[in-house]
Structures are given as C-alpha cells and as structure tokens.
Design an enzyme around this catalytic site. Structure first.
Site, PDB file in Angstrom:
ATOM      1  N   HIS A  36      -1.642   7.658  20.068  1.00  0.00           N
ATOM      2  CA  HIS A  36      -2.773   6.892  20.619  1.00  0.00           C
ATOM      3  C   HIS A  36      -3.946   6.786  19.649  1.00  0.00           C
ATOM      4  CE1 HIS A  36      -4.627  10.831  21.993  1.00  0.00           C
ATOM      5  NE2 HIS A  36      -5.713  10.167  21.601  1.00  0.00           N
ATOM      6  N   ASP A  79       3.438  10.468  23.084  1.00  0.00           N
ATOM      7  CA  ASP A  79       2.243  10.222  22.274  1.00  0.00           C
ATOM      8  C   ASP A  79       2.353  10.953  20.918  1.00  0.00           C
ATOM      9  OD1 ASP A  79      -0.300   9.566  21.477  1.00  0.00           O
ATOM     10  OD2 ASP A  79      -1.333  10.868  22.920  1.00  0.00           O
ATOM     11  N   SER A 122      -7.755  15.244  19.479  1.00  0.00           N
ATOM     12  CA  SER A 122      -6.476  14.569  19.697  1.00  0.00           C
ATOM     13  C   SER A 122      -5.575  14.623  18.476  1.00  0.00           C
ATOM     14  CB  SER A 122      -6.699  13.093  20.020  1.00  0.00           C
ATOM     15  OG  SER A 122      -7.072  12.956  21.348  1.00  0.00           O
TER      16      SER A 122
END
Ligand SMILES: *[C@@H]1O[C@H](CO)[C@@H](O)[C@H](O)[C@H]1NC(C)=O
Ligand SMILES: *[C@@H]1O[C@H](CO)[C@@H](O)[C@H](O)[C@H]1NC(C)=O
Ligand SMILES: *[C@@H]1O[C@H](CO)[C@@H](O)[C@H](O)[C@H]1NC(C)=O
Length: 755
Positions: A513, A562, A684
């Site tokens: 992402h 992801d 992330s």
C-alpha cells in the site's frame, strides 16, 4: 595451583608450641612487605593459604615479588627480602636488528620510550620503523626487518626484540631457531621452517618478561582469527585473504572442550570472568549457524563436570542447555591442589569414547578445540605433556595410517589462556598446539575478557548470515537493526515514506500500500544506513493485492496481501551495520534457529509463533532516530477478540471482522497482557520481528490499524480498542519465493525450504 602445601610436621609442631595449642598460625604483615607506590590485596586475610597480591599502576610492575603465599607455619613464601616497590615496565632489547641501526641506543628501554629503526644502504625495511614500549611490556607494531633482495624462497623472518636467531639461509626446508636472552620467556614458535609456498611454518616468537601480558585487543585479534577458521561454514568473503580456509563443512563435527582452573591460586574474580567469557563465546558461536558439541569442566584436584560432551552423542543437546548449565553451575570445593593432567585426561577419555561411538571413519571428520584457563601451577597428577601427546596421536591418527601428522594439524587446536598471579609459562607453552595463529595468551586482567570474547568473532567478515546483530546498545544503532531500510516515494500527491527490511543484498521487503497505482521504480529511493541511497530496478507487488477488492462487501480499503518487494540496482555491501534479516521458510533461517537436518516451514512457525500471546517487536522512526516498539500478537483462542475491533475502523461497514481481517493477518494492540505499542503512520511496511539467539527473524510486516493515534512516528501506546494488523509472512511464502528464490542473472537467490 602451584604451591605445594606439604605437611611439614616440624614446622607445625613448632607452631603448636609457640601458639599454645592453635593448629593454624596466622601470618603477619611486616613493614618490609608493604609496597612503595602500590597496594596489595589478600585472598583470605591472614589465614593459611591466603595470597598477598601486589598491584601497581599501569606501566609499573611489582618488584621483586608479585605475590606471596601464607604458609601453614605462619611464614610467607617467598619470604620478604628487599623492600617491595613498583618498578617501571621494561621492553625487551631491540638492538637485535640486523643490517640496520636502532636509536637511541640505551641499556634498558622503559615504558613510553620511543625507538627508531633505519636500514643500512642497500637494505630495505619491513615492519615498523618507529616503535614505542607499551605498558604491557611489548613494543608497538611489527618487528622491523632489514633485508636485501635474494633468490631465497622465504623472506628474512627477522629477529624479535630480546631474541637471538640461529640460521641465515632461507630456502625451502631451511630452519631458523630462536631463543630469548636472559630470563625472558619465549611465546610462539622457537623453530620455523621455510616452506615451498614461501611462508615460514608457525608464528613469530616473542620474548616476554614475567610481567608481560597480552592486551585484550591482541587476544581478540589473534584468538579471533584462529577460532574463526574453525567456525566459518560459508565461503570467505575475500578469497585472497590468507588463512581463511573453510574447515568445518555442514557435515563436519566440531567438539569444543573447555576447562577452567578454580584452585585456590586463582582468585574468584578471575575464574568468574573466565566463566562469563566462555558464556559469551558459546553464545557467539551459536550465532554462526554451527552447533558444536561442548564439554565444560571446572577443576582443581578434582574435576567438576558442568557439561558432558557425551550427552551430545546420546541424544541431541540444545545449545541453550550448555549456556544455562554453565551459568547456573555452583562451583563446589576449591582447594590448593591442581591436577592439570586430570583435566586433559578427562578430555582424552571423552574423545576416546566419542571415537568408539561414531567409528573411526566419522571421527576423522571431527575437529577438536580445547580451551584451557589456568596458571599452569599443577602440583598433582604430574605433567600433562604425555596426555597431550596422546590426544595428538588420537586426532592425528598417525598410528592408524602412517600419514604425516601435518595434514591433520588443523583438526586439533589447544589454546591456553594463562590467568592468575604466578603463571608457569614453561609448563604451559608446550601444551598448546594447532596450525596458524597464536595459541598461548597471557592475561593480566580478566576484567575485559567478556568484551574480548565478544569481539573475537567479527561479524563484518561473515557474509550470508541473516539476522546477525549486536544485542547491546552501541553507538551505532544500525548494529542492532542492520536490516532496517527507509523508503521514500514520490507520488502525485507529494512525497510519502514507509519502512522496509533488507531481506537479501538486493531486495527490500515492504508493504504494497506504500505504492499508489502508477508509481514507477524511478519514483522510489531507498535509504539503508546513513547515506546509502540506492536506485531501484524493479518493484513487485503481491499479485493478489487489491485495495478495492472488497469495496462491495463493506470494506472500503482492503489490505490483504499487502506485501511488495523492491529490487535495488545493485547489491548493498554487507557489514556489521548493513545485513539482511531472516525471513520465514528459508534454509538460512532454519540455520539461524538451529533446526538441525531437514527442517520444515511448519517447524519454524511453531518456534516463532508458539505462544497464544507472542511478544514481537517493530520499529519506528522519529526524526533521525529509530526506536524499538513491542507488542503481543494474539494467536489461537485470543485472536477472535482481537480482530473484532477491526469493525470500529473507518470505512468498514461489514459486521464480520473476518472479511477485512483474513487469516493472513496477525493482530496486536490493546492493553492485555501488557499495554502494546501501536503503529504510527510512517511505520507501515516495517518488519515485525523476533530475536532468537543473536539472530533476528522477521515474521510479519506492519500493514494497517483501526485508529490513527500518531502521525509523526515515535513510541505510542495502545488504548483498549486500538488494533494493528500485520501481514503474516508465513502466509505469503509462495510470493516471496517467486521473487527471491528465482535463479536469475542479477542476484543470488535465497534457498527456500521444500515444505
Ligand atoms: C615454614 O614452612 C616452610 C615449608 O613448609 C619452611 O620452608 C619454613 O622454613 C618454615 N618456617 C619456619 C619459620 O618454620
Ligand atoms: C625512557 O623512559 C625513562 C623512564 O620513563 C626516562 O627516564 C627516559 O628519559 C626515557 N628515555 C628516552 C630517550 O625517552
Ligand atoms: C560430507 O558428506 C558428503 C556426503 O555424505 C561426503 O561426500 C563428503 O566427503 C563429506 N565432507 C566432509 C568434509 O565430511
């Protein structure tokens, strides 16, 4: 221990008389025994057997005696003669240089004195042309040698300070012999032979005074390069480096025998330091993906067994148990007797049993390393020389085949670490053996021994070992997280950042992402370490990643699969501070986890995710510093109550938490059993990892969370209902393998397990 405490009846009787019934006489301290400019300590106050040990500042040594022993009849040995003082340390005479001059010319050279060396014309210099006398009684730098070009096969081996040499021809099979002048002790090879390859056998000798010792750095360097040869299972990084041979192959066996002298002549601090150093060594060795078998004993007049190597040949002993046993071992009786021979005999007997159990053929592939910590002052059991000869015979197998022993020299190393106040060098030096490198070390102070042993194995030279890192705080944080990467992405709506992890010298693992639709490799830069910014060759997202995949099931943004892999344009250079992390289902990770033989993915998963609440870590970047955050992923019966909170996230309208949180996610957050740390915006793509015996394994990566509690990074705690979801790497192995396991031109593939 060295002082033969013989029962002297006459002396005892005299003492009985003089003390009126007391059997033991205390010693007394006279003025003459005080030391000028220094201090002393007593090991057992003024009781029989107590050692009075003199201490001087660095660069000085106690003179005329370095210690005395309180004897049964209340007298000291050696008896106080002249008054004690601290004398300046001297270095051996450097005026042994051939074909050159030494300035200044002095009768004696003291600590900090500087000398300069110059060759006669027509001769050229090797070694140091300037040397300083160091506080440990040695000259700095290598021995200066003046020589002329000749047709000889070997180069002039020089003459070390304080020594004399016989032999001036340096062709194949020519010998040189060394001796030390005065009462200096020779450490190293007293005889060297010129070989066909132009190298001399053995190592350069050095002449030591009674107070000369090896600095921790010297021990680390010399022992380190020697033991590394025994440990390296992989190709050396630099093939041209001499002496880097691969000695233990994956199917070879390494047996390490360790003995620590705990008799009364060794102070408690000294052997405790030795114990800790050995612990450190075992841990370090474990991080090398080799699993040696250990035999560990403490000894004085008797042997106290800590770890018996024969256990390893019955069942499989885990590395950890050697560490635990050694750490927890209570040292029993210490006494004045020292039976050094018994220690060697114990090892010899165990070798014989191993040989019998595994058979002659297999025993040939066994390498043996003996580490002996002692002062060599044995007073029982006789000289161990004969036992050492038997050990050599057994390992060299001369009788069996009549082959030359030389070729099997590398199968046996005996290192002696001389500790204590009165070291019996003459007895100890002949016990050492092994090819290449120094095997005898004199330690003045065992205080730094742990650090020395930690530095012994320099990870920077070892390529290909994933997850190796420094466990303690160091100036350079990268040494703790050498796999850590920062990713910068230029998007249409401005720059964004993610974290990632180096998983091979050319690949970074991160979250899919992080890359909005349409981002090209040119828009990505990767920072590994301070300024390494590498160009990107390819970007591969997981083929099943589709953020809109469940828009019509009530999940506005869907983060299953992801994961993404970034391929750099070139390999990064592996060092102590830049090294890949281990990832699931590779052979390297099985090695790191010390799974012997053929292992499976499942075994790895069971080791790494075994608890219902498994404590794992991840990183966050705040400004220029990196912090470690910790959390518990909730597994098994705890999972449902964890993922339930996914329904509270923005953009989720389904009533089934399993729709947004598929089985591919691990769930963390909340306040039970401890308040977890929660992921911030820039976290992330970062690794979710676990440390296992000096190695780091990545089990997941940070994907998404229910609440945005922090936007600028840092260590932030969860509240009751905030939850984070991490992609479980065990669930995306086929993807990892399809990219990283592929044989192709630009990089070496990782070796994935078959199942
Ligand atoms: C004390 O004993 C030692 C040996 O045990 C002996 O050499 C020494 O002479 C004795 N000293 C006295 C004062 O008896
Ligand atoms: C050598 O060291 C001694 C003791 O520190 C000092 O007295 C002497 O001057 C030094 N010699 C030289 C040449 O530096
Ligand atoms: C390792 O094992 C293989 C096959 O069993 C054998 O051919 C090889 O010689 C062995 N190498 C060593 C060094 O033991």
């Amino acid at each position: 221990m060295g002082f033969s405490v013989r029962w002297n009846w006459l002396a005892t009787l005299l003492c009985l008389l003089c003390m009126g019934g007391e059997v033991w006489c205390d010693c007394t301290i006279t003025n003459r025994m005080q030391i000028e400019g220094g201090s002393y300590t007593l090991t057992k106050q003024l009781q029989t057997g107590s050692l009075m040990i003199y201490h001087c500042d660095e660069g000085y040594h106690p003179y005329p005696d370095s210690f005395r022993l309180c004897q049964l009849n209340g007298s000291w040995k050696p008896a106080p003669r002249r008054s004690q003082r601290c004398r300046l340390v001297e270095c051996p005479d450097p005026n042994v240089l051939e074909y050159g001059t030494v300035t200044p010319l002095q009768e004696k050279y003291f600590v900090h004195n500087l000398t300069t060396y110059e060759c006669y014309s027509g001769y050229s210099m090797r070694g140091s042309d300037k040397r300083t006398c160091l506080p440990n009684g040695k000259w700095s730098g290598p021995t200066p040698i003046c020589s002329r070009d000749t047709d000889d096969v070997c180069a002039d081996p020089g003459i070390p300070a304080g020594a004399a040499r016989i032999g001036n021809i340096f062709d194949v099979d020519d010998k040189v012999k060394y001796s030390c002048n005065g009462n200096l002790i020779m450490v190293g090879s007293s005889e060297r032979v010129c070989q066909e390859n132009g190298q001399w056998t053995g190592i350069e000798p050095a002449c030591y005074y009674k107070y000369t010792y090896d600095s921790p750095l010297e021990v680390a360097e010399a022992f380190g390069s020697s033991i590394r040869n025994s440990l390296t299972t992989l190709q050396p990084t630099d093939d041209t480096q001499e002496g880097r041979i691969i000695r233990i192959t994956k199917n070879g066996t390494l047996n390490i025998y360790i003995a620590v002298d705990v008799s009364e002549s060794i102070e408690k601090d000294e052997f405790e330091n030795a114990r800790n150093a050995v612990l450190q060594l075992i841990r370090k060795i474990a991080s090398f993906s080799v699993t040696p078998n250990y035999d560990i004993i403490f000894f004085s007049s008797e042997v106290q067994e800590v770890v018996n190597i024969l256990d390893a040949f019955g069942g499989n002993v885990q590395q950890e148990s050697s560490v635990t046993k050694l750490k927890d071992f209570q040292i029993g009786d210490r006494n004045a007797g020292t039976d050094l021979n018994l220690a060697f005999t114990t090892f010899l007997e165990r070798m014989a049993i191993i040989k019998q159990r595994v058979g002659d053929e297999a025993f040939k592939e066994h390498r043996h390393v003996i580490l002996m910590f002692t002062d060599g002052a044995y007073n029982m059991g006789g000289s161990p020389r004969y036992t050492v000869k038997n050990i050599k015979d057994m390992v060299y197998m001369n009788q069996a085949e009549g082959t030359n022993a030389q070729s099997r020299e590398e199968y046996l190393d005996i290192y002696v670490f001389a500790i204590g106040n009165d070291i019996f060098d003459d007895d100890l030096i002949p016990l050492t053996t092994g090819s290449g490198g120094k095997h005898y070390f004199r330690l003045s102070d065992t205080k730094d021994l742990v650090k020395t042993f930690d530095e012994i194995i320099d990870e920077s030279e070892v390529k290909g070992l994933c997850g190796l890192h420094k466990e303690y705080e160091t100036e350079n944080q990268r040494n703790r997280f050498p796999w850590w990467a920062s990713i910068h992405i230029q998007t249409d709506s401005g720059p964004t950042k993610c974290l990632g992890s180096l998983v091979s010298p050319q690949f970074i693992l991160t979250a899919a992402h992080c890359f909005p639709f349409g981002v090209t490799p040119e828009a990505i830069t990767v920072e590994i370490g301070h300024s390494i910014v590498k160009g990107v060759r390819t970007l591969t997202l997981h083929p099943n990643y589709n953020v809109n995949g469940k828009a019509d099931e009530g999940v506005k943004e869907f983060y299953d699969y992801d994961v993404a892999l970034i391929q750099l344009k070139a390999d990064v250079d592996i060092s102590i501070s830049v090294r890949p992390i281990c990832i699931p289902c590779t052979q390297e990770t099985s090695d790191a986890l010390q799974l012997a033989g053929k292992s499976t993915c499942k075994q790895q998963e069971q080791l790494l995710l075994k608890n219902q609440k498994e404590r794992l870590s991840f990183l966050t970047k705040q400004g220029n510093t990196v912090h470690e955050k910790s959390m518990h992923v909730k597994l098994g019966d705890n999972r449902d109550s964890c993922i339930r909170h996914a329904l509270e996230a923005d953009g989720i309208t389904t009533t089934d938490p399993k729709v947004p949180v598929t089985d591919n996610f691990l769930c963390s957050g909340g306040v039970f059993p401890d308040r977890d740390h929660i992921a911030c915006k820039g976290d992330s793509g970062g690794a979710v990892f676990k440390n296992y015996e000096h190695r780091t394994v990545q089990v997941a990566l940070v994907s998404w969370g229910t609440k945005e509690k922090c936007t600028s990074g840092g260590v932030v705690e969860s509240d009751e209902s905030s939850r984070d979801f991490h992609i479980n790497l065990f669930k995306v192995v086929p993807f990892l393998k399809s990219v990283l396991g592929q044989d192709q031109d630009y990089f070496t593939p990782l070796q994935f397990l078959e199942d």
